[in-house]
Design a protein around this motif. Structure first.
Motif, PDB file in Angstrom:
ATOM      1  N   TYR A  27       0.706  -1.163  -0.154  1.00 23.57           N
ATOM      2  CA  TYR A  27       0.028  -0.059   0.112  1.00 23.57           C
ATOM      3  C   TYR A  27       1.069   1.236   0.082  1.00 23.57           C
ATOM      4  O   TYR A  27       0.725   2.116  -0.798  1.00 23.57           O
ATOM      5  N   GLY A  45       3.147   1.773  -3.160  1.00 19.62           N
ATOM      6  CA  GLY A  45       2.384   2.157  -4.114  1.00 19.62           C
ATOM      7  C   GLY A  45       1.681   3.616  -4.226  1.00 19.62           C
ATOM      8  O   GLY A  45       0.858   4.212  -4.821  1.00 19.62           O
ATOM      9  N   ARG A  85      -4.203   3.762  -8.303  1.00 22.91           N
ATOM     10  CA  ARG A  85      -3.173   2.954  -7.466  1.00 22.91           C
ATOM     11  C   ARG A  85      -4.134   1.713  -6.658  1.00 22.91           C
ATOM     12  O   ARG A  85      -3.372   0.923  -6.304  1.00 22.91           O
ATOM     13  N   ARG A  86      -5.231   1.993  -6.443  1.00 26.81           N
ATOM     14  CA  ARG A  86      -6.091   0.929  -5.808  1.00 26.81           C
ATOM     15  C   ARG A  86      -6.165  -0.392  -6.440  1.00 26.81           C
ATOM     16  O   ARG A  86      -5.914  -1.440  -6.249  1.00 26.81           O
ATOM     17  N   PHE A 103      -2.822  -1.674  -6.691  1.00 27.06           N
ATOM     18  CA  PHE A 103      -2.735  -2.793  -5.426  1.00 27.06           C
ATOM     19  C   PHE A 103      -3.625  -3.982  -5.462  1.00 27.06           C
ATOM     20  O   PHE A 103      -2.957  -4.990  -4.853  1.00 27.06           O
TER      21      PHE A 103
END
Lengths: 365, 287
Positions: free
Chosen positions: A358, A361, B190-191, B194
């Motif tokens: 997390y 990123g 980004r989610r 991820f």
């Protein structure tokens, strides 16, 4: 039946004497008298010598009526000097305990035929050995809980295990190929220079007291694992130290056992000489010629507490170094606990990994 | 077992929280004025775009207006800065470190807007000037005049740049570089990334856990055949009778260094140190 055995009985009450590690003397469990070696020697020398004389004459009787010829050749029958009961033991038994009167009994003839040079007296008593085993169970999350809670030691024996202690000198002749790489910039070029060498190392490596257990009854992986023993406490052999413990004479002779010790010495000699080759980018061994040029073996009894337990119908053996208290053993693993431990660890690692991922990123919440 | 349940619940909560929001697409900048929400007509966009392009090239400072349909997952305070970086905005002369520009970012769905300046433009568009620009567009937006807001913003930027004597240069930044992932992706992206990588984390965690559990299970046995005799080495018992390191030969290899000729233009005549790249208004507004 000839009487070829001797034992230590209390000069005061006739009870059995055993060697007490705490006071390093012989002690009577009945009247609690203690005796020095000299006192007991003086008292029993005549008796022991008489028994030994019979033993060396090989006048023991072998029960052949119900044993096959092969079996009988490995069995010996003795009569207990205390109560007269007939004792059956194998051919290598040197010290045993009479099951009828509980007297520790020394087969003196064994020590005449295969006399040990040294003995390392027990430093730990039975209670300490049991305590060490209980501590050994701690900090082992995959050990079945029932093994810890319901486990009862079925048998605990103080055993003087026969060992050969090898002194030796290894003569080594090693040849290596080595490279030394240097890199530098010259104008618009990167120059890599590789220097090639032949490395020669010759020398001798001396060892003292490399042990190899000389009894086929004792698993080698247990006896190797409980090392080391502190040889500075070695005593000249005396049967006094045997009192209260079990012992077998060796059944693997020094020449046969030497291969094990020599293998260890060879490996160490090679690593010692190899460690002197330094300053190179890479080193590759080309030839290794190592041989033993001098070897001597001493026969010694080393102290080991042997503890046996039974769980789920299977026997588990533990060995405790009777001097240092180091314990070795092979315990079961609980499959359900293994799975649980795996899942918990995987979950924790997954969460840690997810948090790292997390933040690496850049986050999004 | 209670710990196991707690950990499972925690893992489930993490997964649920990252799965909750649907990721949105973001497009790289291709123009000075972009309207993702369809508020302006294509003619209006084209007209504003040519105006902004002319001013940007003349001033050597990118002037941008971007109307999005939502906040792209950004908070209000990071909305304008996030859009600036994610759309790869800014005038430069071949060196992205020298990107310079000013942006009006409007979220049509959230009825929120804010302005931000980056690079050399930061010196000219101070917080005070950005607040003035925000005040200017508020009236237009309040009245639903989106074209007027964009045009007013662009023209006012031209005035400010001219009045301040703005000069393009490549600043030297003293703060650490912005995380490239944060720069080039939106929170929604980004989610997405991820989530796509999470299964690999699971596999690695399982493999590591198996290794750890196996090592722990080895504690249950400590027997083994000895292979060395280090403990029994006699003190000073290692005697070397011959040590020879014989040189055989030397080989030499030469590799030409590949040098990048660069080719980037001049970075300008003046230098100034910036702590980060941005100057921001005192806060965006809802309209």
């Amino acid at each position: 039946m000839a009487d070829q055995l001797s034992n230590y009985q209390c000069p005061n009450c006739g009870g059995p004497l055993r060697f007490d590690p705490a006071v390093q003397k012989l002690k009577c469990d009945y009247c609690e008298s203690t005796f020095t070696q000299e006192e007991v020697d003086q008292f029993y020398r005549a008796k022991e010598e008489a028994a030994a004389q019979v033993g060396t004459d090989q006048q023991w009787e072998t029960e052949t009526g119900q044993w096959s010829g092969e079996e009988a050749s490995h069995m010996r029958a003795y009569s207990c000097p205390s109560c007269g009961a007939e004792l059956i033991a194998d051919e290598n038994t040197a010290v045993t305990v009479c099951p009828y009167c509980n007297n520790p009994t020394v087969v003196a003839g064994q020590f005449k035929a295969k006399k040990p040079q040294f003995v390392l007296p027990f430093q730990l008593d039975k209670k300490e050995a049991v305590s060490i085993l209980n501590n050994f169970y701690k900090g082992k999350p995959l050990l079945p809980r029932a093994f810890k809670s319901q486990n009862h030691i079925e048998e605990i024996k103080g055993v003087y295990v026969p060992f050969w202690l090898y002194n030796g000198v290894m003569d080594a002749d090693l040849i290596f190929r080595a490279e030394r790489i240097q890199q530098y910039t010259h104008g618009d070029n990167i120059v890599t220079e590789t220097s090639h060498y032949q490395i020669v190392r010759r020398g001798t490596v001396a060892f003292s007291g490399v042990p190899a257990d000389a009894s086929t009854k004792m698993p080698d992986e247990y006896m190797d694992a409980i090392e080391p023993f502190d040889y500075s406490k070695l005593k000249d052999f005396d049967t006094m130290y045997m009192a209260g413990y079990m012992a077998d004479s060796y059944d693997v002779d020094a020449e046969t056992d030497r291969a094990r010790a020599e293998k260890r010495m060879r490996q160490t000699a090679e690593s010692q000489l190899s460690s002197t080759v330094v300053g190179y980018t890479s080193v590759v061994p080309v030839r290794s010629d190592i041989r033993m040029i001098d070897c001597a073996a001493a026969y010694a009894f080393l102290p080991v507490w042997v503890l046996c337990t039974k769980w789920n119908g299977k026997n588990y053996l533990f060995a405790v170094n009777g001097q240092s208290g180091k314990i070795v053993g092979d315990m079961p693993t609980d499959k359900a606990l293994f799975l649980q431990y795996f899942l918990i660890t995987a979950l924790v690692l997954f969460l840690i990994g997810a948090v790292i991922l997390y933040f690496m990123g850049g986050g999004f919440l | 077992m209670r710990l196991t349940k707690l950990l499972i619940a925690l893992a489930a909560a993490v997964l649920a929280s990252v799965l909750f929001l649907k990721p949105a697409d973001i497009h790289a900048a291709t123009a000075y004025v972009m309207d993702e929400s369809g508020t302006l007509t294509s003619e209006q966009v084209a007209s504003l775009n040519s105006l902004a392009e002319e001013i940007s090239l003349r001033q050597k400072c990118g002037v941008y207006v971007i109307i999005t349909s939502d906040m792209h997952g950004y908070s209000e305070s990071s909305f304008a800065r996030g859009i600036f970086m994610n759309y790869d905005l800014g005038y430069d002369e071949g060196n992205r470190d020298g990107a310079s520009g000013v942006l009006l970012a409007i979220s049509e769905g959230d009825r929120y807007y804010d302005s931000v300046a980056y690079g050399a433009a930061k010196d000219t568009f101070s917080s005070y000037n950005l607040d003035r620009l925000n005040d200017l567009v508020l009236d237009y937006l309040y009245n639903g005049d989106w074209y007027g807001a964009a045009e007013g913003f662009i023209r006012k930027c031209d005035d400010i740049l001219t009045d301040s004597g703005y000069q393009y240069y490549v600043p030297t930044y003293t703060d650490p570089a912005i995380n490239p992932t944060t720069v080039t992706t939106s929170p929604a992206q980004r989610r997405e990334i991820f989530l796509s990588r999470l299964p690999f984390v699971g596999v690695i965690a399982a493999l590591l856990s198996l290794l750890i559990t196996w090592v722990v299970s080895l504690q249950n046995t400590n027997i083994g055949i000895a292979t060395e005799a280090m403990k029994y080495l006699v003190k000073n018992g290692v005697k070397l009778t011959s040590t020879q390191d014989i040189f055989i030969n030397k080989t030499r290899t030469t590799t030409r260094i590949h040098r990048d000729s660069g080719g980037g233009g001049s970075s300008g005549s003046s230098h100034s140190y910036h702590s980060s790249g941005f100057s921001s208004s005192s806060g965006g507004r809802h309209f």
